[in-house]
Scaffold this motif. Structure first.
Motif, PDB file in Angstrom:
ATOM      1  N   THR A   1      62.588  68.639  19.782  1.00  0.00           N
ATOM      2  CA  THR A   1      61.996  69.172  18.552  1.00  0.00           C
ATOM      3  C   THR A   1      63.000  69.243  17.424  1.00  0.00           C
ATOM      4  N   GLY A   2      64.295  69.339  17.776  1.00  0.00           N
ATOM      5  CA  GLY A   2      65.343  69.337  16.753  1.00  0.00           C
ATOM      6  C   GLY A   2      65.838  70.718  16.377  1.00  0.00           C
ATOM      7  N   PRO A   3      65.173  71.403  15.440  1.00  0.00           N
ATOM      8  CA  PRO A   3      65.676  72.687  14.950  1.00  0.00           C
ATOM      9  C   PRO A   3      65.755  73.763  16.038  1.00  0.00           C
ATOM     10  N   ARG A   4      66.822  74.554  15.977  1.00  0.00           N
ATOM     11  CA  ARG A   4      67.003  75.655  16.919  1.00  0.00           C
ATOM     12  C   ARG A   4      66.481  76.978  16.365  1.00  0.00           C
ATOM     13  N   LYS A   5      66.458  77.118  15.054  1.00  0.00           N
ATOM     14  CA  LYS A   5      66.139  78.410  14.453  1.00  0.00           C
ATOM     15  C   LYS A   5      64.753  78.941  14.812  1.00  0.00           C
ATOM     16  N   PRO A   6      63.705  78.112  14.882  1.00  0.00           N
ATOM     17  CA  PRO A   6      62.400  78.671  15.283  1.00  0.00           C
ATOM     18  C   PRO A   6      62.434  79.284  16.674  1.00  0.00           C
ATOM     19  N   TRP A   7      63.187  78.695  17.594  1.00  0.00           N
ATOM     20  CA  TRP A   7      63.311  79.252  18.939  1.00  0.00           C
ATOM     21  C   TRP A   7      64.043  80.586  18.896  1.00  0.00           C
ATOM     22  N   ILE A   8      65.131  80.631  18.123  1.00  0.00           N
ATOM     23  CA  ILE A   8      65.884  81.876  18.008  1.00  0.00           C
ATOM     24  C   ILE A   8      65.004  82.973  17.428  1.00  0.00           C
ATOM     25  N   ALA A   9      64.194  82.628  16.419  1.00  0.00           N
ATOM     26  CA  ALA A   9      63.317  83.617  15.787  1.00  0.00           C
ATOM     27  C   ALA A   9      62.302  84.174  16.780  1.00  0.00           C
ATOM     28  N   PHE A  10      61.720  83.298  17.595  1.00  0.00           N
ATOM     29  CA  PHE A  10      60.720  83.756  18.567  1.00  0.00           C
ATOM     30  C   PHE A  10      61.341  84.731  19.565  1.00  0.00           C
ATOM     31  N   PHE A  11      62.473  84.348  20.132  1.00  0.00           N
ATOM     32  CA  PHE A  11      63.079  85.221  21.143  1.00  0.00           C
ATOM     33  C   PHE A  11      63.686  86.470  20.520  1.00  0.00           C
ATOM     34  N   ALA A  12      64.071  86.389  19.250  1.00  0.00           N
ATOM     35  CA  ALA A  12      64.525  87.594  18.561  1.00  0.00           C
ATOM     36  C   ALA A  12      63.390  88.607  18.459  1.00  0.00           C
ATOM     37  N   ALA A  13      62.177  88.137  18.181  1.00  0.00           N
ATOM     38  CA  ALA A  13      61.035  89.047  18.095  1.00  0.00           C
ATOM     39  C   ALA A  13      60.768  89.739  19.429  1.00  0.00           C
ATOM     40  N   VAL A  14      60.886  88.986  20.529  1.00  0.00           N
ATOM     41  CA  VAL A  14      60.700  89.580  21.855  1.00  0.00           C
ATOM     42  C   VAL A  14      61.775  90.623  22.138  1.00  0.00           C
ATOM     43  N   LYS A  15      63.015  90.263  21.878  1.00  0.00           N
ATOM     44  CA  LYS A  15      64.136  91.173  22.141  1.00  0.00           C
ATOM     45  C   LYS A  15      64.013  92.448  21.317  1.00  0.00           C
ATOM     46  N   ILE A  16      63.715  92.317  20.040  1.00  0.00           N
ATOM     47  CA  ILE A  16      63.622  93.476  19.156  1.00  0.00           C
ATOM     48  C   ILE A  16      62.501  94.405  19.608  1.00  0.00           C
ATOM     49  N   THR A  17      61.373  93.842  20.021  1.00  0.00           N
ATOM     50  CA  THR A  17      60.250  94.668  20.493  1.00  0.00           C
ATOM     51  C   THR A  17      60.622  95.452  21.745  1.00  0.00           C
ATOM     52  N   CYS A  18      61.226  94.788  22.711  1.00  0.00           N
ATOM     53  CA  CYS A  18      61.598  95.452  23.968  1.00  0.00           C
ATOM     54  C   CYS A  18      62.633  96.547  23.740  1.00  0.00           C
ATOM     55  N   LEU A  19      63.626  96.263  22.914  1.00  0.00           N
ATOM     56  CA  LEU A  19      64.659  97.262  22.654  1.00  0.00           C
ATOM     57  C   LEU A  19      64.086  98.489  21.952  1.00  0.00           C
ATOM     58  N   THR A  20      63.170  98.262  21.030  1.00  0.00           N
ATOM     59  CA  THR A  20      62.555  99.386  20.328  1.00  0.00           C
ATOM     60  C   THR A  20      61.797 100.285  21.295  1.00  0.00           C
ATOM     61  N   LEU A  21      61.143  99.692  22.288  1.00  0.00           N
ATOM     62  CA  LEU A  21      60.355 100.462  23.253  1.00  0.00           C
ATOM     63  C   LEU A  21      61.214 101.265  24.224  1.00  0.00           C
ATOM     64  N   LEU A  22      62.515 100.972  24.301  1.00  0.00           N
ATOM     65  CA  LEU A  22      63.384 101.770  25.168  1.00  0.00           C
ATOM     66  C   LEU A  22      63.496 103.216  24.691  1.00  0.00           C
ATOM     67  N   TRP A  23      63.099 103.488  23.479  1.00  0.00           N
ATOM     68  CA  TRP A  23      63.083 104.868  22.985  1.00  0.00           C
ATOM     69  C   TRP A  23      62.233 105.767  23.878  1.00  0.00           C
ATOM     70  N   PHE A  24      61.239 105.204  24.517  1.00  0.00           N
ATOM     71  CA  PHE A  24      60.318 106.005  25.322  1.00  0.00           C
ATOM     72  C   PHE A  24      60.810 106.205  26.761  1.00  0.00           C
ATOM     73  N   ALA A  25      62.044 105.802  27.057  1.00  0.00           N
ATOM     74  CA  ALA A  25      62.596 105.920  28.415  1.00  0.00           C
ATOM     75  C   ALA A  25      63.179 107.310  28.644  1.00  0.00           C
ATOM     76  N   ALA A  26      62.326 108.298  28.625  1.00  0.00           N
ATOM     77  CA  ALA A  26      62.758 109.691  28.819  1.00  0.00           C
ATOM     78  C   ALA A  26      63.034 109.953  30.299  1.00  0.00           C
ATOM     79  N   PRO A  27      63.857 110.972  30.616  1.00  0.00           N
ATOM     80  CA  PRO A  27      64.054 111.336  32.020  1.00  0.00           C
ATOM     81  C   PRO A  27      62.720 111.563  32.716  1.00  0.00           C
ATOM     82  N   GLY A  28      62.578 110.997  33.898  1.00  0.00           N
ATOM     83  CA  GLY A  28      61.314 111.109  34.627  1.00  0.00           C
ATOM     84  C   GLY A  28      60.353 109.979  34.360  1.00  0.00           C
TER      85      GLY A  28
END
Length: 459
Positions: A80-107
């Motif tokens: 496909t050539g360009p790398r940036k669209p792939w980086i953007a897609f996986f960045a969105a996944v990573k950012i979403t998962c990291l944001t949800l770690l806020w809810f990792a309370a004890p228990g």
């Protein structure tokens, strides 16, 4: 395969590429290693052994996914050539998962938290594959080692700054509620509920989003290739031929096997070293954070020195020296515990036990071994990357960096799985961590006979 021109980047284009490491590192520093990981092991799990095992299995699961898909995605990206669209897609996944770690309370449910962390790890690694594969088309081969080590050092600087921010204004003592500089945690974070550790997820997500933008704006990408549908078919076909081809390129094949083994040990040491110390010495977030800051300061120095030495001595020499240092350090940390350390040498020195942070001789010894890790773990990865980049052409960089990621992850479940399994079977986290030395030593043994660059015929 679509023809891809080699583009030499401008100064700001190269800095944009280097800032990717700056953007990505806080995830590994404050989430994986020094803040969230130890919090998960020591406070979320019912006991440290269970926590270390769960964290280790989560890392192993991510490694399996990365190993299977990295070379596939790299080959498709070459089409496909360009790398940036792939980086953007996986960045969105990573950012979403990291944001949800806020809810990792004890228990909270350990499985769900580990799943979010593992998915973020997968997305982070895939983004790195595509970013790394841009390097051969941006700078001449003679500059690759210098730029790679500088970028890695810049990443550690970013991780250290994020860690300093966490320790000074976010992480409070559960007893006093104050940070190490005597402030109330920012945003009213309650350390008794683990909010200071949980907030490192959203913090890393915001940092990543902000600092990958220069790469998107300024760094040139490969020219457009063929549409995604045909690219998938061509990429899968090319991957099959690449896997057959790499076995015939004996030097590259040997390097990839060596890296597959030693990187497994490096990954396990980085991911589990902080949690091991936190559980053994009962370090607070403040102490483990300060330990991480010390390691990152030393890591920056290590990368800056390696940036010069890589050009003078070659990437292979830097990798070998780094692996020796990591092996010595690993033997040291698994031989250290409350009241004792390797050979008892530190214990015979008077005046080492005292109050305050890192007050015992064993803790001081652990920090000494940590300094060796800090000096080595940046150069071993940055110079491995430049070793590979010097051994392939720009046109084949995507598929070969996909194989490179495969070599870094093909057995990446093995070391964490072995550490976790030995820990559970023996009831000793120390015995589990000792398995890492086997991976480092075996990788070194194979690398010794590998040519440099790896595409050079063996003499």
């Amino acid at each position: 395969m679509a023809e891809m021109a080699v583009q030499r980047a401008s100064g700001r284009g190269i800095w944009g590429w280097m800032l990717f490491d700056w953007a990505a590192q806080p995830f590994f520093t404050v989430v994986t290693t020094f803040i969230f990981g130890p919090y998960f092991v020591s406070r979320m799990a019912s006991n440290p052994e269970t926590g270390q095992a769960a964290w280790g299995y989560g890392i192993a699961a991510a490694g399996v996914v990365i190993a299977v898909l990295s070379p596939v995605l790299g080959s498709i990206a070459d089409q496909t050539g360009p790398r940036k669209p792939w980086i953007a897609f996986f960045a969105a996944v990573k950012i979403t998962c990291l944001t949800l770690l806020w809810f990792a309370a004890p228990g909270s449910n350990l499985f769900l938290v580990v799943a979010l962390f593992s998915l973020a790890s997968v997305a982070a690694e895939f983004s790195t594959v595509f970013n790394d594969s841009m390097m051969p088309r941006l700078v001449p081969k003679s500059d690759i080692g210098r730029i790679s080590n500088m970028a890695w050092g810049l990443g550690y600087l970013g991780g250290m700054i994020a860690l300093i921010f966490v320790v000074t204004v976010m992480a409070g003592s559960p007893e006093t509620g104050k940070t190490v500089v005597g402030l109330d945690p920012i945003f009213g974070l309650d350390p008794r509920l683990g909010e200071d550790a949980r907030a490192t997820g959203p913090l890393s997500a915001a940092w990543y989003f902000l600092f990958i933008l220069p790469m998107f704006f300024f760094t040139p990408d490969a020219i457009k290739g063929i549409p995604i549908g045909p690219a998938v078919r061509e990429g899968l076909s090319e991957l099959k031929s690449t896997l057959a081809e790499v076995r015939k390129r004996s030097g590259i094949f040997r390097f990839l096997v060596a890296r597959m083994i030693y990187q497994d040990g490096v990954n396990a040491l980085l991911a589990l070293g902080g949690t091991f110390a936190a559980a053994m010495f009962h370090w607070s977030i403040t102490e483990i954070g300060l330990f991480g800051i010390i390691l990152n300061v030393v890591a920056i120095v290590g990368c800056l020195v390696a940036a010069r030495l890589d050009t003078a001595l070659g990437s292979k020499t830097i990798v070998m020296i780094s692996l020796v240092m990591l092996s010595i350090a690993t033997l040291g940390i698994v031989s250290t515990g409350p009241g004792y350390t390797l050979f008892g040498a530190w214990m015979m020195m008077p005046g080492l036990d005292g109050g305050g942070l890192f007050g015992t001789a064993a803790e001081k010894a652990y920090i000494f071994y940590g300094l060796l890790i800090g000096l080595a773990f940046g150069p071993v990865q940055a110079s491995s990357r430049s070793y590979m980049a010097r051994s392939v052409s720009a046109a084949e960089s995507g598929r070969y960096f996909g194989i490179y990621a495969l070599a870094g992850r093909a057995t990446s479940f093995a070391a964490p799985f072995m550490v976790a399994t030995i820990t559970l079977a023996s009831g000793s986290a120390r015995l589990g961590m000792a398995a890492i030395v086997l991976f480092l030593g075996a990788g070194m043994a194979i690398l010794i006979g590998t040519p440099y660059p790896a595409d050079r015929p063996a003499e």
